[in-house]
Design a protein around this motif. Sequence first.
Motif, mmCIF file in Angstrom:
data_model
loop_
_atom_site.group_PDB
_atom_site.id
_atom_site.type_symbol
_atom_site.label_atom_id
_atom_site.label_comp_id
_atom_site.label_asym_id
_atom_site.label_seq_id
_atom_site.Cartn_x
_atom_site.Cartn_y
_atom_site.Cartn_z
ATOM 1 N N VAL A 1 0.840 -1.194 0.000
ATOM 2 C CA VAL A 1 0.000 0.000 0.000
ATOM 3 C C VAL A 1 0.878 1.248 0.000
ATOM 4 C CG1 VAL A 1 -1.679 1.312 1.359
ATOM 5 C CG2 VAL A 1 -1.961 -1.140 1.093
ATOM 6 N N GLY A 2 1.922 1.233 0.841
ATOM 7 C CA GLY A 2 2.818 2.386 0.910
ATOM 8 C C GLY A 2 3.527 2.631 -0.404
ATOM 9 N N GLN A 3 3.970 1.560 -1.053
ATOM 10 C CA GLN A 3 4.681 1.717 -2.319
ATOM 11 C C GLN A 3 3.736 2.197 -3.417
ATOM 12 O OE1 GLN A 3 6.598 -2.066 -2.843
ATOM 13 N NE2 GLN A 3 8.272 -1.550 -1.461
ATOM 14 N N THR A 4 2.526 1.667 -3.425
ATOM 15 C CA THR A 4 1.543 2.100 -4.427
ATOM 16 C C THR A 4 1.200 3.571 -4.221
ATOM 17 O OG1 THR A 4 0.626 -0.130 -4.541
ATOM 18 C CG2 THR A 4 -0.762 1.661 -5.358
ATOM 19 N N THR A 5 0.998 3.965 -2.975
ATOM 20 C CA THR A 5 0.687 5.361 -2.672
ATOM 21 C C THR A 5 1.841 6.271 -3.087
ATOM 22 O OG1 THR A 5 -0.665 4.645 -0.818
ATOM 23 C CG2 THR A 5 0.006 6.950 -0.830
ATOM 24 N N SER A 6 3.067 5.811 -2.839
ATOM 25 C CA SER A 6 4.218 6.637 -3.206
ATOM 26 C C SER A 6 4.304 6.815 -4.719
ATOM 27 C CB SER A 6 5.512 6.043 -2.652
ATOM 28 O OG SER A 6 5.845 4.842 -3.306
ATOM 29 N N VAL A 7 4.012 5.760 -5.482
ATOM 30 C CA VAL A 7 4.021 5.859 -6.942
ATOM 31 C C VAL A 7 2.951 6.847 -7.406
ATOM 32 C CG1 VAL A 7 3.559 4.582 -9.080
ATOM 33 C CG2 VAL A 7 5.046 3.583 -7.332
ATOM 34 N N LEU A 8 1.793 6.814 -6.765
ATOM 35 C CA LEU A 8 0.727 7.764 -7.121
ATOM 36 C C LEU A 8 1.172 9.206 -6.851
ATOM 37 C CD1 LEU A 8 -2.449 5.842 -5.883
ATOM 38 C CD2 LEU A 8 -1.656 6.169 -8.244
ATOM 39 N N PHE A 9 1.875 9.411 -5.737
ATOM 40 C CA PHE A 9 2.395 10.748 -5.445
ATOM 41 C C PHE A 9 3.435 11.162 -6.491
ATOM 42 C CE2 PHE A 9 0.376 10.666 -1.338
ATOM 43 C CZ PHE A 9 0.208 12.003 -1.018
ATOM 44 N N PHE A 10 4.308 10.231 -6.912
ATOM 45 C CA PHE A 10 5.277 10.536 -7.966
ATOM 46 C C PHE A 10 4.554 10.956 -9.241
ATOM 47 C CE2 PHE A 10 8.557 7.549 -5.973
ATOM 48 C CZ PHE A 10 9.402 8.570 -5.593
ATOM 49 N N LEU A 11 3.568 10.161 -9.628
ATOM 50 C CA LEU A 11 2.806 10.471 -10.849
ATOM 51 C C LEU A 11 2.078 11.804 -10.720
ATOM 52 C CD1 LEU A 11 1.363 6.937 -11.717
ATOM 53 C CD2 LEU A 11 3.246 8.162 -12.848
ATOM 54 N N GLY A 12 1.487 12.030 -9.546
ATOM 55 C CA GLY A 12 0.800 13.310 -9.309
ATOM 56 C C GLY A 12 1.769 14.471 -9.405
#
Length: 183
Positions: A1-12
């Motif tokens: 979950v943390g890694q997925t959230t971090s990728v979403l923040f990178f993309l954002g």
Amino acid sequence: VGQTTSVLFFLGGGLFVIAGQFTYGLWTGLIGWFLWVSSRQNQRQADLRDSLAGLTASDLMVSNCPRIQTGTSLASLEDGVEAGSHPRCFLVLNGASLEGILAWEQVTAVARELWDQTRIEALMTPLAALRWVRPQQGVVHILEAMDREGIPQVPVVDNGRLLGVLGRAEVYHFLHHRFSATG
């Protein structure tokens, strides 16, 4: 979950930069990076706990710690040890009475030129500061207690009899061999 959230923040963050909002993009990307690092650390801790699950003090303890007398200098200590085979721990005795435990890491933390004048009792963990454990206690719980209390090693005792010593070095050695074997 943390890694997925971090990728979403990178993309954002990337989308903000593309939209011309460089400052928002930079901050969003930094938040993603911090989340990524934190999630990787948590994953590594979980992997280590899984590697140690089911292991007990008796599985990793060292049972052949040499016995040394108080008053011994570090230089004399090394003279009594076979070349290249430094024990991980020493039981420090005053006569027949156990006074404490000395880990090899405590010895090597002292500058070599001070070894002649440094006595082992200045470095050892005194008996009063030691936390005794039973041979069937889980290694994970023992390590947590050692970290919490700042203890480098613990004696393993059963029915009042000293069986051995368990220290961080034994755990690190075990983990090094386990992870080296799995590549």
